[in-house]
Design an enzyme around this catalytic site. Structure first.
Site, PDB file in Angstrom:
ATOM      1  CD  GLU A 121      -3.798   6.322   1.227  1.00 57.73           C
ATOM      2  OE1 GLU A 121      -2.574   6.479   1.371  1.00 57.73           O
ATOM      3  OE2 GLU A 121      -4.342   5.197   1.195  1.00 57.73           O
ATOM      4  CB  CYS A 164      -0.883   0.047   1.244  1.00 58.21           C
ATOM      5  SG  CYS A 164      -1.365  -1.553   1.927  1.00 58.21           S
TER       6      CYS A 164
END
Length: 248
Positions: free
Chosen positions: A154, A72
């Site tokens: 995000e 990630c």
């Protein structure tokens, strides 16, 4: 934290401009959700359809010691190959609904190498399947308490890839503490273990669509899944334990 320039966006994924990691991840009364920026999450599978999960290193500034998907991180400005995809609603409409993800895939290759020692080419660009985008935020209260100074906010590009056999890994100890290949039953049982920590993005992704995607992995890898054409940005709030004082 100051050098890498992230891709700051609006809630619709339109690019606003660059932002440092420090700026994007600083949470406070003035910036209770930091700055929205682009990210990617790699879900890596072997030929047995087992998923690679990783435990973030204890020295990570944000969300240390949490279990999560394979990799990630963030696409960046000023990279070669280019990592900045143009995906405003107008851009997508001009391409008849096609979402660009080539840049996110290049970023994924870069970070798989950096974090897990995955040699570029062993998980090729062409093997990634873009599925959808998630929009989420979370304060890192599990690490820092109710006044957490850091968090994530995000637009997360979901990338699936399946390789033959287990991908050779050389862990970067500054990034990853442990790894494990798991089937669905094992992961479900691990989610029930009270002493394990999980990233808020992995929890949200799995709850909303992750299990469904995994059930349809063959179709996704073969490019037959309608999920590969999903233009919606799916929003979720984090579990309550990731709300800081200033979020309430």
């Amino acid at each position: 934290m100051m050098k890498d320039m992230l891709i700051r966006t609006g809630n619709d994924d339109s690019i606003v401009g660059p932002a440092s990691k420090f700026e994007a991840h600083t949470f406070s009364d003035e910036t209770p959700r930091g700055a929205v920026h682009r990210a990617f999450s790699v879900f890596l599978f072997n030929s047995n359809n087992e998923m690679l999960i990783t435990k973030r290193a204890s020295t990570k500034i944000t969300f240390p010691n949490v279990w999560t998907n394979a990799c990630c991180s963030h696409p960046l400005y000023s990279q070669t190959p280019e990592e900045v995809d143009q995906n405003s609603p107008q851009d997508i409409a001009s391409r008849s609904g096609k979402i660009e993800s080539s840049g996110a895939k290049h970023a994924a290759i870069r970070k798989l190498d950096h974090e897990l020692g995955v040699v570029p080419g062993s998980v090729p660009h062409s093997s990634f399947r873009f599925l959808t985008r998630f929009h989420y935020w979370a304060s890192d209260t599990v690490t820092y308490g109710a006044e957490a100074p850091w968090g994530e906010h995000e637009i997360d590009y979901i990338l699936f890839s399946r390789q033959q056999g287990d991908v050779p890994l050389t862990l970067n100890p500054e990034e990853v503490g442990e790894v494990m290949w798991v089937d669905q039953a094992k992961l479900r049982s691990m989610f029930e273990e009270k002493d394990l920590l999980w990233s808020p993005w992995f929890q949200g992704i799995m709850k909303l669509k992750g299990w469904e995607f995994w059930d349809n992995l063959d179709a996704i890898i073969e490019g037959k899944s309608e999920g590969c054409k999903d233009t919606e940005i799916h929003y979720f709030d984090p579990p309550e334990e990731f709300f800081a004082r200033y979020n309430k």
